[in-house]
Motif scaffolding. Structure first.
Motif, PDB file in Angstrom:
ATOM      1  N   ARG A  83      21.008  44.240   7.877  1.00 31.11           N
ATOM      2  CA  ARG A  83      21.725  42.974   7.910  1.00 31.11           C
ATOM      3  C   ARG A  83      20.711  41.832   8.000  1.00 31.11           C
ATOM      4  O   ARG A  83      19.804  41.859   8.805  1.00 31.11           O
ATOM      5  CB  ARG A  83      22.680  42.952   9.124  1.00 31.11           C
ATOM      6  CG  ARG A  83      23.465  41.658   9.295  1.00 31.11           C
ATOM      7  CD  ARG A  83      22.799  40.660  10.203  1.00 31.11           C
ATOM      8  NE  ARG A  83      22.728  41.144  11.565  1.00 31.11           N
ATOM      9  CZ  ARG A  83      21.565  41.393  12.195  1.00 31.11           C
ATOM     10  NH1 ARG A  83      20.412  41.172  11.609  1.00 31.11           N
ATOM     11  NH2 ARG A  83      21.552  41.849  13.435  1.00 31.11           N
ATOM     12  N   GLU A  84      20.862  40.848   7.131  1.00 27.60           N
ATOM     13  CA  GLU A  84      19.965  39.694   7.132  1.00 27.60           C
ATOM     14  C   GLU A  84      20.396  38.759   8.265  1.00 27.60           C
ATOM     15  O   GLU A  84      21.480  38.176   8.219  1.00 27.60           O
ATOM     16  CB  GLU A  84      20.042  38.964   5.797  1.00 27.60           C
ATOM     17  CG  GLU A  84      19.055  37.824   5.648  1.00 27.60           C
ATOM     18  CD  GLU A  84      17.623  38.294   5.486  1.00 27.60           C
ATOM     19  OE1 GLU A  84      16.721  37.508   5.815  1.00 27.60           O
ATOM     20  OE2 GLU A  84      17.408  39.437   5.024  1.00 27.60           O
ATOM     21  N   LEU A  85      19.563  38.625   9.284  1.00 25.94           N
ATOM     22  CA  LEU A  85      19.948  37.844  10.459  1.00 25.94           C
ATOM     23  C   LEU A  85      20.056  36.358  10.145  1.00 25.94           C
ATOM     24  O   LEU A  85      21.022  35.700  10.529  1.00 25.94           O
ATOM     25  CB  LEU A  85      18.953  38.057  11.597  1.00 25.94           C
ATOM     26  CG  LEU A  85      19.232  37.303  12.901  1.00 25.94           C
ATOM     27  CD1 LEU A  85      20.598  37.699  13.477  1.00 25.94           C
ATOM     28  CD2 LEU A  85      18.131  37.580  13.919  1.00 25.94           C
ATOM     29  N   VAL A  90      14.085  33.600  13.672  1.00 26.62           N
ATOM     30  CA  VAL A  90      14.915  33.168  14.797  1.00 26.62           C
ATOM     31  C   VAL A  90      14.135  33.374  16.085  1.00 26.62           C
ATOM     32  O   VAL A  90      13.696  34.492  16.391  1.00 26.62           O
ATOM     33  CB  VAL A  90      16.234  33.968  14.838  1.00 26.62           C
ATOM     34  CG1 VAL A  90      17.030  33.618  16.079  1.00 26.62           C
ATOM     35  CG2 VAL A  90      17.056  33.696  13.582  1.00 26.62           C
ATOM     36  N   GLU A  91      13.968  32.315  16.853  1.00 29.90           N
ATOM     37  CA  GLU A  91      13.189  32.405  18.087  1.00 29.90           C
ATOM     38  C   GLU A  91      13.911  33.211  19.164  1.00 29.90           C
ATOM     39  O   GLU A  91      13.349  34.112  19.772  1.00 29.90           O
ATOM     40  CB  GLU A  91      12.872  30.996  18.608  1.00 29.90           C
ATOM     41  CG  GLU A  91      11.893  30.222  17.752  1.00 29.90           C
ATOM     42  CD  GLU A  91      10.507  30.851  17.724  1.00 29.90           C
ATOM     43  OE1 GLU A  91      10.153  31.589  18.681  1.00 29.90           O
ATOM     44  OE2 GLU A  91       9.775  30.625  16.733  1.00 29.90           O
ATOM     45  N   ASP A  92      15.174  32.906  19.414  1.00 29.63           N
ATOM     46  CA  ASP A  92      15.934  33.609  20.449  1.00 29.63           C
ATOM     47  C   ASP A  92      16.712  34.752  19.794  1.00 29.63           C
ATOM     48  O   ASP A  92      17.922  34.656  19.555  1.00 29.63           O
ATOM     49  CB  ASP A  92      16.869  32.641  21.172  1.00 29.63           C
ATOM     50  CG  ASP A  92      17.464  33.241  22.442  1.00 29.63           C
ATOM     51  OD1 ASP A  92      17.388  34.472  22.605  1.00 29.63           O
ATOM     52  OD2 ASP A  92      18.000  32.469  23.263  1.00 29.63           O
ATOM     53  N   PHE A  93      16.000  35.826  19.508  1.00 30.59           N
ATOM     54  CA  PHE A  93      16.569  36.964  18.784  1.00 30.59           C
ATOM     55  C   PHE A  93      17.772  37.559  19.509  1.00 30.59           C
ATOM     56  O   PHE A  93      18.823  37.802  18.907  1.00 30.59           O
ATOM     57  CB  PHE A  93      15.475  38.019  18.579  1.00 30.59           C
ATOM     58  CG  PHE A  93      15.946  39.280  17.913  1.00 30.59           C
ATOM     59  CD1 PHE A  93      15.948  39.393  16.537  1.00 30.59           C
ATOM     60  CD2 PHE A  93      16.401  40.358  18.663  1.00 30.59           C
ATOM     61  CE1 PHE A  93      16.390  40.561  15.918  1.00 30.59           C
ATOM     62  CE2 PHE A  93      16.841  41.520  18.061  1.00 30.59           C
ATOM     63  CZ  PHE A  93      16.828  41.617  16.680  1.00 30.59           C
ATOM     64  N   ASP A  94      17.613  37.823  20.801  1.00 34.34           N
ATOM     65  CA  ASP A  94      18.676  38.504  21.551  1.00 34.34           C
ATOM     66  C   ASP A  94      19.985  37.714  21.535  1.00 34.34           C
ATOM     67  O   ASP A  94      21.062  38.282  21.309  1.00 34.34           O
ATOM     68  CB  ASP A  94      18.234  38.738  22.996  1.00 34.34           C
ATOM     69  CG  ASP A  94      17.123  39.765  23.102  1.00 34.34           C
ATOM     70  OD1 ASP A  94      16.976  40.576  22.171  1.00 34.34           O
ATOM     71  OD2 ASP A  94      16.390  39.748  24.110  1.00 34.34           O
ATOM     72  N   THR A  95      19.895  36.414  21.759  1.00 36.78           N
ATOM     73  CA  THR A  95      21.100  35.585  21.755  1.00 36.78           C
ATOM     74  C   THR A  95      21.739  35.555  20.375  1.00 36.78           C
ATOM     75  O   THR A  95      22.968  35.630  20.237  1.00 36.78           O
ATOM     76  CB  THR A  95      20.766  34.147  22.199  1.00 36.78           C
ATOM     77  OG1 THR A  95      20.263  34.186  23.542  1.00 36.78           O
ATOM     78  CG2 THR A  95      21.989  33.254  22.137  1.00 36.78           C
ATOM     79  N   ASP A 207      14.410  53.574  23.194  1.00 36.84           N
ATOM     80  CA  ASP A 207      13.376  52.587  23.447  1.00 36.84           C
ATOM     81  C   ASP A 207      13.352  51.519  22.385  1.00 36.84           C
ATOM     82  O   ASP A 207      12.302  51.015  22.027  1.00 36.84           O
ATOM     83  CB  ASP A 207      12.010  53.288  23.520  1.00 36.84           C
ATOM     84  CG  ASP A 207      11.661  54.022  22.236  1.00 36.84           C
ATOM     85  OD1 ASP A 207      12.505  54.050  21.326  1.00 36.84           O
ATOM     86  OD2 ASP A 207      10.548  54.568  22.170  1.00 36.84           O
ATOM     87  N   ALA A 208      14.532  51.160  21.851  1.00 31.77           N
ATOM     88  CA  ALA A 208      14.560  50.152  20.792  1.00 31.77           C
ATOM     89  C   ALA A 208      14.059  48.818  21.308  1.00 31.77           C
ATOM     90  O   ALA A 208      14.411  48.394  22.397  1.00 31.77           O
ATOM     91  CB  ALA A 208      15.990  49.999  20.263  1.00 31.77           C
ATOM     92  N   ASP A 209      13.249  48.159  20.507  1.00 31.58           N
ATOM     93  CA  ASP A 209      12.742  46.842  20.829  1.00 31.58           C
ATOM     94  C   ASP A 209      13.524  45.842  20.000  1.00 31.58           C
ATOM     95  O   ASP A 209      13.584  45.953  18.784  1.00 31.58           O
ATOM     96  CB  ASP A 209      11.253  46.797  20.485  1.00 31.58           C
ATOM     97  CG  ASP A 209      10.631  45.447  20.764  1.00 31.58           C
ATOM     98  OD1 ASP A 209      11.379  44.466  20.992  1.00 31.58           O
ATOM     99  OD2 ASP A 209       9.396  45.341  20.743  1.00 31.58           O
ATOM    100  N   GLY A 210      14.118  44.855  20.664  1.00 33.83           N
ATOM    101  CA  GLY A 210      14.970  43.914  19.951  1.00 33.83           C
ATOM    102  C   GLY A 210      14.286  43.169  18.844  1.00 33.83           C
ATOM    103  O   GLY A 210      14.936  42.639  17.956  1.00 33.83           O
TER     104      GLY A 210
END
Length: 213
Positions: A83-85, A90-95, A207-210
């Motif tokens: 999926r293309e974010l 994007v700086e705040d990836f998690d949000t 152990d996925a890294d966001g």
């Protein structure tokens, strides 16, 4: 009476890939990722009848060894891509990611909604199941797209499931007459001691890294 066709699809979330902004298609595997890709080959080479993959380098590099070792076709499908974010980093990836899981039809500027990505992912899998009845298909793809496809089959597979995926990870889905009947994790990372089997989609493990999706 016609015997139902049974197709098994092993979804492979790609191995570890260092995050590089604006390099979604071209970034490859890390040293650890290459090591784990060899383990994926050993895991699937004896069962795969065909290998399909996202065109992104990290996904293809994770499963092309399966194709080579098994001597089976490697099919590249654009619709298996991640999926293309957004159109830009994007700086705040998690949000940003949490917002899309909570709002499936929303999208960030230049990006793709979860509903759009889910539709193309499910369509890609449907094509594979139709094309390879009674076969075992290995699919090299990405964490979000895989979770979205599973979410279409069972809504319990959502943000928490995605957040708990390991890198790589392998889930086996059994289709009978095009209907998904079971989703079973078949991959156990070296540092996990949990039993292989049906995984509770609400329990985050791995152990996925966001920043690497």
């Amino acid at each position: 009476m016609t015997t139902p066709a049974t197709t098994v699809v092993s979804f492979v979330r790609h191995a570890h890939s260092p995050y590089i902004p604006d390099a979604e298609r071209s970034r490859g595997l890390s040293r650890r990722g290459r090591r784990d890709a060899a383990r994926i080959t050993a895991h699937l080479a004896d069962v795969a009848d065909v290998v399909a993959t996202s065109p992104y380098k990290r996904a293809r590099a994770t499963v092309e060894g399966v194709s080579d070792a098994a001597g089976v076709p490697l099919v590249v499908d654009e619709d298996l891509r991640e999926r293309e974010l957004a159109g830009e980093h994007v700086e705040d990836f998690d949000t940003a990611v949490e917002h899309l899981w909570a709002n499936p039809t929303a999208s960030h500027p230049g990006g793709e909604s979860h509903s759009e990505a889910q539709a193309r992912g499910v369509a890609a899998v449907d094509r594979l199941v139709e094309a390879y009845p009674d076969r075992h298909v290995a699919v090299g793809t990405h964490g979000t797209l895989m979770a979205l496809v599973f979410n279409a089959y069972d809504p319990r597979y959502g943000y928490e499931f995605w957040d708990g995926l390991s890198m790589p990870d392998v889930y086996e889905v059994t289709f009978v007459d095009d209907n998904p009947l079971s989703i079973v994790r078949t991959w156990v990372p070296p540092d996990e001691r949990s039993d292989v089997g049906d995984r509770d989609p609400t329990a985050g493990v791995g152990d996925a890294d966001g920043s690497d999706f």
